[in-house]
Design a protein around this motif. Structure first.
Motif, PDB file in Angstrom:
ATOM      1  N   ALA A 141     -12.088  -5.296   7.844  1.00 51.21           N
ATOM      2  CA  ALA A 141     -11.002  -5.888   7.265  1.00 51.21           C
ATOM      3  C   ALA A 141     -10.357  -5.439   6.054  1.00 51.21           C
ATOM      4  N   VAL A 142     -11.345  -5.879   5.239  1.00 47.28           N
ATOM      5  CA  VAL A 142     -12.031  -5.566   3.807  1.00 47.28           C
ATOM      6  C   VAL A 142     -10.626  -4.107   3.659  1.00 47.28           C
ATOM      7  N   LEU A 143     -11.506  -3.261   3.582  1.00 51.14           N
ATOM      8  CA  LEU A 143     -10.630  -2.140   4.100  1.00 51.14           C
ATOM      9  C   LEU A 143      -9.697  -1.295   4.190  1.00 51.14           C
ATOM     10  N   GLU A 144      -9.017  -2.513   5.471  1.00 54.11           N
ATOM     11  CA  GLU A 144      -8.041  -1.855   6.120  1.00 54.11           C
ATOM     12  C   GLU A 144      -7.432  -2.692   5.318  1.00 54.11           C
ATOM     13  N   GLY A 145      -7.499  -3.996   5.120  1.00 50.99           N
ATOM     14  CA  GLY A 145      -6.442  -4.922   4.260  1.00 50.99           C
ATOM     15  C   GLY A 145      -5.930  -4.537   2.926  1.00 50.99           C
ATOM     16  N   PHE A 146      -7.162  -3.369   2.630  1.00 53.50           N
ATOM     17  CA  PHE A 146      -7.059  -2.937   0.712  1.00 53.50           C
ATOM     18  C   PHE A 146      -5.557  -1.689   0.920  1.00 53.50           C
ATOM     19  N   GLU A 147      -6.310  -0.956   2.100  1.00 52.01           N
ATOM     20  CA  GLU A 147      -5.791   0.933   2.185  1.00 52.01           C
ATOM     21  C   GLU A 147      -3.993  -0.228   2.798  1.00 52.01           C
ATOM     22  N   SER A 148      -3.541  -0.841   3.711  1.00 56.76           N
ATOM     23  CA  SER A 148      -2.643  -1.514   3.830  1.00 56.76           C
ATOM     24  C   SER A 148      -1.649  -2.215   3.012  1.00 56.76           C
ATOM     25  N   ALA A 149      -1.967  -2.639   1.996  1.00 59.88           N
ATOM     26  CA  ALA A 149      -1.720  -3.535   0.796  1.00 59.88           C
ATOM     27  C   ALA A 149      -0.965  -2.719  -0.202  1.00 59.88           C
ATOM     28  N   GLY A 150       0.895  -3.214  -0.268  1.00 62.46           N
ATOM     29  CA  GLY A 150       1.488  -2.601  -1.654  1.00 62.46           C
ATOM     30  C   GLY A 150       1.337  -3.613  -2.710  1.00 62.46           C
ATOM     31  N   GLY A 151       1.591  -3.507  -3.575  1.00 61.98           N
ATOM     32  CA  GLY A 151       2.435  -3.535  -4.674  1.00 61.98           C
ATOM     33  C   GLY A 151       1.022  -3.066  -6.144  1.00 61.98           C
ATOM     34  N   GLU A 152       0.769  -4.119  -7.017  1.00 62.66           N
ATOM     35  CA  GLU A 152      -0.427  -4.026  -7.963  1.00 62.66           C
ATOM     36  C   GLU A 152      -1.321  -3.429  -7.224  1.00 62.66           C
ATOM     37  N   PHE A 153      -3.119  -2.913  -8.229  1.00 62.82           N
ATOM     38  CA  PHE A 153      -3.655  -2.419  -7.270  1.00 62.82           C
ATOM     39  C   PHE A 153      -4.607  -3.842  -7.561  1.00 62.82           C
ATOM     40  N   GLU A 154      -4.895  -4.790  -8.550  1.00 54.69           N
ATOM     41  CA  GLU A 154      -4.823  -6.317  -8.575  1.00 54.69           C
ATOM     42  C   GLU A 154      -4.175  -6.981  -7.335  1.00 54.69           C
ATOM     43  N   GLN A 155      -3.253  -6.426  -6.847  1.00 58.72           N
ATOM     44  CA  GLN A 155      -1.995  -7.094  -5.739  1.00 58.72           C
ATOM     45  C   GLN A 155      -3.076  -6.989  -4.240  1.00 58.72           C
ATOM     46  N   ARG A 156      -3.315  -5.556  -4.367  1.00 53.18           N
ATOM     47  CA  ARG A 156      -4.150  -4.743  -3.451  1.00 53.18           C
ATOM     48  C   ARG A 156      -5.662  -5.489  -2.862  1.00 53.18           C
ATOM     49  N   LEU A 157      -6.369  -5.381  -4.517  1.00 48.03           N
ATOM     50  CA  LEU A 157      -7.477  -6.214  -4.300  1.00 48.03           C
ATOM     51  C   LEU A 157      -7.881  -7.591  -3.674  1.00 48.03           C
ATOM     52  N   LEU A 158      -6.515  -8.314  -4.076  1.00 47.53           N
ATOM     53  CA  LEU A 158      -6.068  -9.460  -3.362  1.00 47.53           C
ATOM     54  C   LEU A 158      -6.539  -9.731  -1.656  1.00 47.53           C
ATOM     55  N   ALA A 159      -5.054  -8.334  -1.223  1.00 46.99           N
ATOM     56  CA  ALA A 159      -4.901  -8.900   0.154  1.00 46.99           C
ATOM     57  C   ALA A 159      -6.149  -8.366   0.600  1.00 46.99           C
ATOM     58  N   ALA A 160      -7.025  -7.718  -0.058  1.00 53.26           N
ATOM     59  CA  ALA A 160      -7.919  -7.152   0.942  1.00 53.26           C
ATOM     60  C   ALA A 160      -8.986  -8.739   0.720  1.00 53.26           C
ATOM     61  N   LEU A 161      -9.235  -9.276   0.112  1.00 56.73           N
ATOM     62  CA  LEU A 161     -10.126 -10.559   0.062  1.00 56.73           C
ATOM     63  C   LEU A 161      -9.329 -11.075   1.069  1.00 56.73           C
ATOM     64  N   GLY A 162      -8.546 -11.532   1.312  1.00 57.70           N
ATOM     65  CA  GLY A 162      -7.441 -12.015   2.209  1.00 57.70           C
ATOM     66  C   GLY A 162      -7.816 -11.559   4.084  1.00 57.70           C
ATOM     67  N   ALA A 163      -8.070 -10.283   3.094  1.00 58.39           N
ATOM     68  CA  ALA A 163      -8.474  -9.780   4.619  1.00 58.39           C
ATOM     69  C   ALA A 163      -9.457  -9.957   5.357  1.00 58.39           C
ATOM     70  N   GLY A 164     -10.212 -10.277   4.674  1.00 54.33           N
ATOM     71  CA  GLY A 164     -11.839 -10.355   5.021  1.00 54.33           C
ATOM     72  C   GLY A 164     -12.108 -11.931   4.643  1.00 54.33           C
ATOM     73  N   LEU A 165     -11.612 -12.571   4.313  1.00 54.02           N
ATOM     74  CA  LEU A 165     -11.564 -14.348   4.168  1.00 54.02           C
ATOM     75  C   LEU A 165     -11.330 -14.678   6.219  1.00 54.02           C
ATOM     76  N   ALA A 166      -9.880 -13.444   6.262  1.00 53.80           N
ATOM     77  CA  ALA A 166      -9.291 -14.255   7.512  1.00 53.80           C
ATOM     78  C   ALA A 166      -9.994 -13.358   8.937  1.00 53.80           C
ATOM     79  N   ALA A 167     -10.993 -12.739   8.710  1.00 49.37           N
ATOM     80  CA  ALA A 167     -11.787 -11.873   9.186  1.00 49.37           C
ATOM     81  C   ALA A 167     -13.414 -12.486  10.111  1.00 49.37           C
TER      82      ALA A 167
END
Length: 187
Positions: A91-117
């Motif tokens: 989920a972290v990897l997929e969250g990072f790859e599917s997120a847009g925005g700044e690199f930091e925003q993509r990392l935060l989205a990845a962390l959120g996807a991991g938490l949701a999983a």
């Protein structure tokens, strides 16, 4: 040249050692293989290496704690231990790859996807983002510790930080061109 994450029972020296190998032109997989040959403690380590060019590489030693998993894509790597399930890393990897925005925003989205999983096997208390770009230091270095909502708190910090990031980089590199911040003594 790339990025390195060492975790589980970490050895902070790995970062510089692996980045030196990447700077010498080793692909991530070769640099990680050289580390495994060089260091006899890799059974306790979890390491992810992403080079600026080429495929990333990951290692999870046989003594990595709890449920653990590591995975790469064409240009990213994710690894975790003490997880709720191996699906967290996916989920972290997929969250990072599917997120847009700044690199930091993509990392935060990845962390959120991991938490949701499912996140960590226990309670989450801390979260952080560190990003190095071209300035030669961590242009973003944010961390929240001992919070009941560390990802939400980190997101709030990031919302305040991102609009100012480049101004602080400019201030560090060429203070004469940096904007004033309106604090005493800042003209």
């Amino acid at each position: 040249m790339g990025a390195v994450a060492s975790q589980n029972i970490t050895d902070p020296r790995f970062g510089d050692w692996l980045l030196d190998r990447l700077a010498e032109g080793d692909p991530a997989g070769e640099a990680l293989a050289r580390l495994r040959e060089h260091d006899g403690t890799m059974d306790y380590r979890q390491v992810a290496v992403v080079a600026a060019q080429g495929a990333p590489a990951v290692h999870s030693g046989g003594r990595t704690l709890g449920v653990h998993h590591a995975r790469t894509s064409d240009h990213a790597a994710a690894a975790g231990n003490l997880l709720d399930s191996t699906g967290v890393v996916d989920a972290v990897l997929e969250g990072f790859e599917s997120a847009g925005g700044e690199f930091e925003q993509r990392l935060l989205a990845a962390l959120g996807a991991g938490l949701a999983a499912g996140g960590e096997a226990g309670d989450l208390h801390s979260a952080g983002l560190a990003v190095v770009r071209d300035a030669g230091w961590r242009e973003t270095d944010l961390r929240v510790d001992w919070s009941g909502t560390p990802l939400a708190d980190l997101g709030a910090l990031l919302d305040v930080w991102l609009p100012q990031r480049q101004d602080y980089v400019t201030r560090g590199i060429d203070p004469s061109t940096a904007p004033a911040y309106g604090v005493p003594g800042d003209e």
